[in-house]
Design an enzyme around this catalytic site. Sequence first.
Site, PDB file in Angstrom:
ATOM      1  N   HIS A 298      -7.431 -16.162  -1.419  1.00 40.92           N
ATOM      2  CA  HIS A 298      -6.408 -17.129  -1.811  1.00 40.92           C
ATOM      3  C   HIS A 298      -6.994 -18.424  -2.361  1.00 40.92           C
ATOM      4  CE1 HIS A 298      -3.743 -14.431   0.474  1.00 40.92           C
ATOM      5  NE2 HIS A 298      -3.043 -14.647  -0.621  1.00 40.92           N
TER       6      HIS A 298
ATOM      7  N   GLU B 218       2.941  -3.273  -2.210  1.00 42.09           N
ATOM      8  CA  GLU B 218       1.533  -3.604  -1.935  1.00 42.09           C
ATOM      9  C   GLU B 218       1.010  -2.804  -0.749  1.00 42.09           C
ATOM     10  OE1 GLU B 218       1.167  -7.832  -1.214  1.00 42.09           O
ATOM     11  OE2 GLU B 218       3.099  -7.929  -0.203  1.00 42.09           O
TER      12      GLU B 218
ATOM     13  N   ASP C 155      -3.350  -6.624  -2.516  1.00 44.18           N
ATOM     14  CA  ASP C 155      -3.255  -5.940  -1.230  1.00 44.18           C
ATOM     15  C   ASP C 155      -3.236  -4.428  -1.385  1.00 44.18           C
ATOM     16  OD1 ASP C 155      -3.321  -7.829   0.896  1.00 44.18           O
ATOM     17  OD2 ASP C 155      -1.422  -8.633   0.163  1.00 44.18           O
TER      18      ASP C 155
ATOM     19  N   CYS D  13       2.085  -8.390 -10.019  1.00 44.52           N
ATOM     20  CA  CYS D  13       1.702  -9.794  -9.854  1.00 44.52           C
ATOM     21  C   CYS D  13       0.339  -9.932  -9.180  1.00 44.52           C
ATOM     22  CB  CYS D  13       2.774 -10.564  -9.091  1.00 44.52           C
ATOM     23  SG  CYS D  13       3.073  -9.889  -7.459  1.00 44.52           S
TER      24      CYS D  13
HETATM   25  C1  PEP Z   1      -0.938  -9.089  -3.947  1.00 43.17           C
HETATM   26  O1  PEP Z   1      -1.147  -8.673  -2.810  1.00 43.17           O
HETATM   27  O2  PEP Z   1      -1.289  -8.516  -4.979  1.00 43.17           O
HETATM   28  C2  PEP Z   1      -0.240 -10.370  -4.142  1.00 43.17           C
HETATM   29  C3  PEP Z   1       0.111 -10.785  -5.339  1.00 43.17           C
HETATM   30  O3  PEP Z   1      -0.003 -11.118  -3.048  1.00 43.17           O
HETATM   31  P1  PEP Z   1      -1.092 -12.076  -2.351  1.00 43.17           P
HETATM   32  O4  PEP Z   1      -2.305 -12.097  -3.229  1.00 43.17           O
HETATM   33  O5  PEP Z   1      -0.456 -13.386  -2.205  1.00 43.17           O
HETATM   34  O6  PEP Z   1      -1.327 -11.344  -1.062  1.00 43.17           O
HETATM   35 MG    MG Z   2      -0.149  -9.526  -1.086  1.00 46.01          MG
END
Ligand code: PEP
Ligand code: MG
Length: 575
Positions: free
Chosen positions: A192, A431, A455, A502
């Site tokens: 993150h 995910e 994920d 995403c």
């Molecule tokens: C993902 O898991 O691809 C996602 C977009 O969510 P995050 O990266 O916030 O877990």
């Molecule tokens: Mg995620």
Amino acid sequence: MSKNLLEGIGCSNGIGIAKTFLLVKPKIDVNDKKHLIDAKKALALLDRAIETSIKQLEQIRSITLEKLGTEKAEIFDAHMQLVNDVEIIKQIKDQITEKQVNLVQLIDTVFNNYAKIFKSMDDPYFKERATDVIDVKERLLANVLDLKIPDLLSINEPTILVCYELTPSDTALLNKQFIKGIASEIGERTSHSAIMARSLEIPAVFGIKNLFNHIKANITIAIDGKNGIVDLKPIIETWNEKLSKYEAEQNELKKYAKLKTETLDGVKVKIEANIGNPTDMTKAINYGPEGVGLYRSEFLYMSNSNWPSEEEQFIGYKSVLEQQPNELIVIRTLDIGGDKKLAYYTFPEEMNPFLGYRAIRFCLANLDIFKTQIRALLRASIYGKLGIMFPMIAIVDEFKKAKDFVLQTKKELEKEGKKVAKDIQIGMMVEIPAAAALSDMFAIHADFFSIGTNDLIQYTFACDRMSKTVSYLYQPNNPALLRMVNMTINGANKHKKWVGMCGEMAGDILSIPLLLGMGLHAFSMSATAIPMARKIINSLNQSECKVLAEKTLQLQTMDEVNDLVKAFLKKKKLI
Ligand code: PEP
Ligand code: MG
């Protein structure tokens, strides 16, 4: 590679040249005998440390007020109160009775006891106080021992931040005006902090082995966030050239920010932005997003000192919707847990937090917290086109429960006379492999899917997205993962629902032709990646990509897939 060059993982593009700031949190052994001092000296030292701490906190408070506003500044009012708390200080002083005392240990014990009391309380507000108590204790101890505390908010000159590991909340405090780059021992492209660095447009290189053995404070270094390079003895002229070249390339790409996304054979898809707050949206607009495919609502929760109120959330959501009222803005409900922690809430200890109590699991177990967010979202819905998306959905029941909760909350609001938009879309992240496998069943209930590959990859290959040792298994273009994506798109198509992506894979040049070929409808990515992604899509025929994607689904390894995609893009002069 020359010994002046360190290699890591390029996590956020760009070139940075500046002096280093080492973010090292002091380690203190409170039981060390060297801390034994004369009682009189201890009393004087304590008073001086309190005074110094208050001075430091006043300064941090005023910087915070200017940069981040009143609410964040209030955190430091609370710290000042704690460091001067009559009861706490009395407890410490009362124990300074012997001739020789260990002041460090005394402070540690008294503050830890206070923190424990707060931690054991059920109310999240009081639990949060425990983190403040520990923070203040560490400051006071550092001042007793005359140790320097690194303070991100006080950085006010061009700096490259060097750290062992940057937490997402550290990243939230970085100011792009001064932070020209980040070099870190720990971290991956999909952590993150890396995602936040990209949205802040700060060049970053993570995963640099033994970084602290090589680097000193206050020396000029240069970093290349694309190629994952840190130069300890940069030739400034050469690096300035690199910087100018990078800026020129960015300018060339900017023309794509003004276009719509459409393939050569006339297939229209959307390229959207991933954002974390309204300011990200303001910046993202410059790159020409066709809406928002992922608004990570948890960032507000993470940068706050307490659960954000309905009003505070409403203001943020409304602001983003108003910035692109004619495009779909997908706001993801709270995705907390895993590596995303809160200062004011202690998650239960679990062996595998990534497989544990997080995201929709947490929200469905804490409906009061969930309700606040859903109310804020529904109230904001009238300011644009809203999509509400649930994270980490594993089974159909979870989705139905969350959706029903939204619909029930909508009725409540309407009864209160509040307006809610009629055309809100309610969708989910795919995910977890179980959701991909059963996508045709989920598609009966969901208005849309957004594939969260960050994920999905870690769960498909059972490979921690933060781990360096098993990072070789983190394979977006592995046929196994491509089949998951294909299955999800087919499941949605069966019920005429749309599918976006995403995760970081959506912005990866080597994946885009395949995703386009499989029929993905929307690609959501860090805003800075949008122009390049649009250049690629607008230069391709979807029909050709379809043939390419079908071929890759029959391959065995990621390398084979990548070789095929590279040859395809080379032929088109796109790489
Ligand atoms: C993902 O898991 O691809 C996602 C977009 O969510 P995050 O990266 O916030 O877990
Ligand atoms: Mg995620």
